[in-house]
Design a protein around this motif. Structure first.
Motif, PDB file in Angstrom:
ATOM      1  N   LYS A   1       0.855  -1.191   0.000  1.00 46.18           N
ATOM      2  CA  LYS A   1       0.000   0.000   0.000  1.00 46.18           C
ATOM      3  C   LYS A   1       0.890   1.240   0.000  1.00 46.18           C
ATOM      4  N   LYS A   2       1.410   1.583  -1.171  1.00 45.64           N
ATOM      5  CA  LYS A   2       2.448   2.613  -1.267  1.00 45.64           C
ATOM      6  C   LYS A   2       1.945   3.997  -0.869  1.00 45.64           C
ATOM      7  N   GLU A   3       0.742   4.351  -1.288  1.00 44.95           N
ATOM      8  CA  GLU A   3       0.240   5.683  -0.959  1.00 44.95           C
ATOM      9  C   GLU A   3       0.032   5.840   0.542  1.00 44.95           C
ATOM     10  N   GLU A   4      -0.503   4.805   1.191  1.00 42.49           N
ATOM     11  CA  GLU A   4      -0.689   4.856   2.638  1.00 42.49           C
ATOM     12  C   GLU A   4       0.663   4.885   3.367  1.00 42.49           C
ATOM     13  N   ALA A   5       1.636   4.147   2.821  1.00 41.71           N
ATOM     14  CA  ALA A   5       2.976   4.154   3.417  1.00 41.71           C
ATOM     15  C   ALA A   5       3.566   5.560   3.375  1.00 41.71           C
ATOM     16  N   GLU A   6       3.465   6.198   2.204  1.00 38.14           N
ATOM     17  CA  GLU A   6       4.005   7.559   2.068  1.00 38.14           C
ATOM     18  C   GLU A   6       3.324   8.519   3.047  1.00 38.14           C
TER      19      GLU A   6
END
Length: 397
Positions: free
Chosen positions: A258-263
Motif C-alpha cells: 500500500k504505497k500511498e498509505e505508506a508515504e
C-alpha cells in the motif's frame, strides 16, 4: 637382631627384596604410555558421566582430562556445554574460548560465546561473536540456532541495526510462530528502541506490545495482515504522536504493498520528528520510484547532513545525483557509502555504474566483481530455512 638390624628398626625397611623389582618396573615403564592410558580412561568416564546426566561428575572428569591433555578440544566443548547448561556463564565462556583455540571447526562455539557474554552483559563482545558465528554459516543444533538468533537480533536492535534485527527476528517468527518474547523483541526493533527486554520504562510496555504483535502477525507464514492491521490501528489510536509509530505503520503499509498509505505515514512521522532520518530515506526512495527527484534530493541531502556516518544516507543521495546526471558528485557520495559499508552489495553495484559512466572501466569491473561476490554471500545475515540443520559434534565430518 637380624643381620645387624635391631628389633627397634622400623619394619618399613624389611621387605626391600620385594619392593626393588616393583620400583624397577615403574622406572622402566614408558611415562607417555601411562599418561595416555590415564587420559583415555578419564575421557571415557567423562563421556559416560555426561551420557548418564551426571553433570557435576562429568565436569570434574573433563577438567581432570584437560589437565592431562590441554589441547583436548572435545573436552573443552563438553566442559563448556555442561557449564552453560548450569548457567555458569563465565566458566563456560572460558571453556569455549579454549575450544576455539584448539579446534579447526569453531563455528558453534561462537554462538555459545555470544550467549555467555550476553548473560554477563558484555554486549559488545557478544555481538562480535554472533557476527563471527553468522560468517561461519550459523552452525549448531536447531535449539542453539533459535536461542542464538533471538539474542543476536536483540543486540542488533540495541546497536541501532534495526533492519538487520527485524530480518533475524522475522526468520525466528517464521520458524517458531508467535510468542510473547518474540513480540517484545519485534516491538522494540519496529519502534527503533535501542533497549533490551525489561530494560525500558514500564509505561512503554503497551506500545511495545502493540507494535510487536502487529509485526509478528505480518511476519507469520502466511502473512496475517488483517491481525497486523488490527494491532497497528490500536497503536495509532493510543499513541498517534509517539516516536516511530507512524514510521512503523508506514513500513507495514509498504510491506503490504500500500504505497500511498505508506508515504502518508512517513510524511506524518516527519511532521512529528523533522530530523527522523529513517522517514527521510523512505520518502527519498519513494520519490526516486515516482520520478520526483527534486524533492527526493532534498530529503536525501537532509539525511546526509543529519547522519553523515550512515552509509545509506550517502547511498540514496548518490543514486539521486546519478539519476540527475551529476555523475562525478554521485560517485563521491557512493564512495563515501562504500567506505562506511564495504559489504553493501547494492552500494558496490551503483558505484560500478557511476565508474562506468565516468569511463573508469577497470574500477567499474572491480566493483562489479565485489558486487557479485557479496550477492553470493547475501544469505549470511538472514539464513534461509534450508540452511538451518542440526549440528554435528566437533570433529565429525
Amino acid at each position: 637382631m637380624w643381620g645387624g638390624l635391631s628389633e627397634a628398626t622400623p619394619c618399613i625397611f624389611l621387605p626391600m627384596v620385594a619392593v626393588v623389582p616393583f620400583l624397577a618396573l615403574l622406572l622402566t615403564a614408558n611415562p607417555a604410555a601411562q599418561a595416555s592410558k590415564t587420559f583415555a580412561q578419564v575421557a571415557r568416564e567423562a563421556d559416560a558421566a555426561r551420557s548418564s546426566d551426571q553433570g557435576q561428575r562429568a565436569i570434574d572428569l573433563y577438567r581432570e582430562g584437560l589437565k592431562l591433555r590441554p589441547a583436548w578440544s572435545e573436552g573443552w566443548w563438553g566442559l563448556g556445554t555442561l557449564l552453560y547448561d548450569q548457567d555458569r556463564f563465565p566458566e563456560a565462556e572460558a571453556a569455549f574460548q579454549r575450544f576455539v583455540a584448539t579446534t579447526s571447526k569453531p563455528a558453534p562455539a561462537y554462538a555459545f560465546l555470544g550467549l555467555c557474554e550476553y548473560e554477563t552483559k558484555d554486549y559488545g563482545q557478544s555481538l562480535h561473536h554472533f557476527r563471527a558465528w553468522a560468517s561461519h554459516g550459523w552452525a549448531g543444533t536447531s535449539e542453539l540456532i533459535d536461542v542464538a538468533m533471538f539474542h543476536f537480533g536483540l543486540l542488533l536492535a540495541r546497536d541501532g541495526r534495526f533492519i538487520e534485527a527485524l530480518y533475524l527476528l522475522t526468520t525466528e517468527v517464521q520458524r517458531r510462530g508467535r510468542s510473547p518474547a518474540l513480540a517484545e523483541a519485534m516491538g522494540l526493533a519496529s519502534l527503533r528502541m535501542r533497549s533490551l527486554p525489561g530494560d525500558y520504562p514500564a509505561e512503554q510496555r503497551e506500545i511495545v506490545w502493540l507494535a510487536g504483535n502487529s509485526a509478528v502477525y505480518a511476519a507469520l507464514p502466511p502473512n496475517d495482515f488483517a491481525r497486523a492491521d488490527e494491532f497497528a490501528l490500536r497503536l495509532l489510536a493510543r499513541y498517534e504522536k509517539a516516536a516511530n509509530v507512524h514510521y512503523y505503520v508506514g513500513t507495514l503499509r509498504g510491506f503490504e504493498g500500500k504505497k500511498e498509505e505508506a508515504e502518508k505515514e512517513f510524511r506524518r512521522e516527519l511532521e512529528l520528528s523533522p530530523q527522523h532520518v529513517g522517514a527521510l530515506l523512505e520518502l527519498a526512495r519513494i520519490d526516486v520510484e515516482a520520478d520526483r527527484l527534486p524533492e527526493g534530493e532534498e530529503f536525501a541531502k537532509r539525511a546526509v547532513d543529519l547522519e553523515p556516518k550512515n552509509p545509506e544516507t550517502h547511498h540514496i543521495f548518490g543514486r539521486i545525483l546519478l539519476a540527475t546526471d551529476r555523475v562525478e558528485e554521485g560517485a563521491k557520495e557512493l564512495e563515501a557509502a562504500k567506505q562506511l559499508a564495504p559489504d553493501g552489495a547494492t552500494i558496490r553495484s551503483h558505484l560500478a555504474m557511476a565508474y562506468f559512466r565516468l569511463g573508469r572501466k577497470e574500477e567499474a569491473k572491480t566493483e562489479m566483481a565485489a558486487f557479485s561476490e557479496l550477492k553470493a554471500k547475501e544469505g549470511v545475515m538472514v539464513p534461509p530455512a534450508e540452511k538451518i540443520k542440526p549440528a554435528k559434534r566437533p570433529g565429525q565430518e
